[in-house]
Enzyme design. Structure first.
Site, PDB file in Angstrom:
ATOM      1  N   THR A  33       1.124  -1.154  -0.203  1.00  0.00           N
ATOM      2  CA  THR A  33      -0.241  -0.081   0.371  1.00  0.00           C
ATOM      3  C   THR A  33       0.494   1.247  -0.129  1.00  0.00           C
ATOM      4  O   THR A  33       2.319   1.098  -0.517  1.00  0.00           O
ATOM      5  CB  THR A  33      -1.326  -0.090   1.240  1.00  0.00           C
ATOM      6  OG1 THR A  33      -2.187   0.835   1.022  1.00  0.00           O
ATOM      7  CG2 THR A  33      -0.796  -0.255   2.790  1.00  0.00           C
ATOM      8  N   ASN A  34       0.055   2.720   0.419  1.00  0.00           N
ATOM      9  CA  ASN A  34       0.756   3.954   0.146  1.00  0.00           C
ATOM     10  C   ASN A  34       0.632   4.220   1.043  1.00  0.00           C
ATOM     11  O   ASN A  34      -0.413   4.159   1.973  1.00  0.00           O
ATOM     12  CB  ASN A  34       0.981   4.495  -1.101  1.00  0.00           C
ATOM     13  CG  ASN A  34       0.067   4.991  -1.509  1.00  0.00           C
ATOM     14  OD1 ASN A  34      -1.172   5.368  -0.672  1.00  0.00           O
ATOM     15  ND2 ASN A  34      -1.146   4.102  -2.685  1.00  0.00           N
ATOM     16  N   ASP A  35       1.116   5.941   1.386  1.00  0.00           N
ATOM     17  CA  ASP A  35       0.710   6.651   2.853  1.00  0.00           C
ATOM     18  C   ASP A  35      -0.054   7.572   2.462  1.00  0.00           C
ATOM     19  O   ASP A  35      -0.185   8.219   3.196  1.00  0.00           O
ATOM     20  CB  ASP A  35       2.271   7.469   2.581  1.00  0.00           C
ATOM     21  CG  ASP A  35       3.205   6.970   3.905  1.00  0.00           C
ATOM     22  OD1 ASP A  35       3.670   5.980   4.710  1.00  0.00           O
ATOM     23  OD2 ASP A  35       4.334   7.495   3.249  1.00  0.00           O
ATOM     24  N   ARG A  61      -7.949   2.634   1.191  1.00  0.00           N
ATOM     25  CA  ARG A  61      -7.474   2.358   2.432  1.00  0.00           C
ATOM     26  C   ARG A  61      -7.169   4.001   3.162  1.00  0.00           C
ATOM     27  O   ARG A  61      -6.513   4.517   2.662  1.00  0.00           O
ATOM     28  CB  ARG A  61      -6.348   1.761   3.067  1.00  0.00           C
ATOM     29  CG  ARG A  61      -5.341   1.047   4.536  1.00  0.00           C
ATOM     30  CD  ARG A  61      -4.096   1.034   4.604  1.00  0.00           C
ATOM     31  NE  ARG A  61      -3.189   2.094   3.883  1.00  0.00           N
ATOM     32  CZ  ARG A  61      -2.623   2.379   4.779  1.00  0.00           C
ATOM     33  NH1 ARG A  61      -2.479   2.752   6.234  1.00  0.00           N
ATOM     34  NH2 ARG A  61      -1.679   4.114   4.471  1.00  0.00           N
TER      35      ARG A  61
END
Ligand code: CTP
Ligand code: CA
Length: 226
Positions: A33-35, A61
């Site tokens: 995933t990422n920030d 998310r």
């Protein structure tokens, strides 16, 4: 009362927003995933609601709660985001793609939890579909707003994305700048259209940034009585 009707510039319009980061499964307990926090997308959704729009949010998310009053479609992967966005595209008047979509996903999804074996592990990744580009190819009446998260040559990459993805607006931000990161409550963005730079916004709350972006989008909506 006059103020009220003038401020509800998106009454009768459907705004489709994507927010947050996608999650790309590796095995039943792990994912890439990422920030992305979802804050910018949710701020756009909230601003659209305040302007009287019907709002659909397709969210991956996120680290914060979505605004009350939107139709929320929760997804995990880029592929699921693609399907949800496609399902709501026809009826949308404005589409804002604020989500941080994974560019790559694991080439194979393991059905069982991966066991550790060797000293190193190489993951093979494959490209995801570029959702915004696909919408750009398919759009009829929709005003398409993309984001461009950059760390260098902002104007160049923003205009490149606008052209390549057939967008009407690109919201570019220098994600390496102080106050413009992924997780904060503020942003510093530049708005680009087909003609080039439209507006350079100062450091603002994500909420204020969102309403400025929608103001520009409204001005460019076809067939909207001003
Ligand atoms: N985007 C998308 N689908 C993808 C990748 C990106 O819809 N698979 C959208 C994002 O939601 C954003 C815009 O494309 O609105 C730009 O995303 P960005 O990551 O800045 O650009 P990319 O085209 O992916 O290029 P790169 O990451 O190489 O800079
Ligand atoms: Ca990308």
């Amino acid at each position: 009362e006059e103020w009220f009707s003038r401020s509800r510039k998106l009454a009768g319009k459907h705004v489709l927003v994507t927010a947050g980061g996608t999650m790309e499964r590796l095995d039943p307990v792990r994912y890439l995933t990422n920030d992305s926090s979802g804050k910018m997308g949710f701020a756009i959704a909230e601003a659209a609601l305040l302007m009287g729009a019907e709002v659909t949010v397709v969210a991956g998310r996120t680290t914060v709660e979505p605004p009350a009053g939107v139709k929320l479609v929760q997804i995990e992967s880029a592929q699921q985001m693609l399907e949800a966005v496609t399902a709501h595209f026809e009826t949308a008047d404005i589409v804002v793609k604020a989500a941080a979509v994974a560019d790559y996903r694991p080439a194979r999804q393991q059905e069982q939890k991966l066991k550790k074996t060797g000293e190193t592990l190489t993951l093979e990744l494959e490209r995801t579909t570029d959702i915004l580009q696909l919408l750009g190819e398919r759009k009829t009446h929709q005003l398409l707003v993309g984001f461009a998260a950059e760390t260098q040559q902002i104007a160049h990459y923003a205009m490149d994305k606008l052209t390549r993805k057939n967008c009407d607006l690109i919201v570019a931000n220098d994600v390496s700048a102080e106050g413009a990161g992924f997780n904060g409550d503020t942003n510093i963005v530049q708005l680009y259209g087909k003609e080039g730079l439209i507006q350079e916004l100062p450091l603002l709350s994500k909420r204020e940034t969102a309403s400025r972006i929608l103001e520009v989008a409204v001005q460019r909506l076809p067939h909207l009585p001003q």
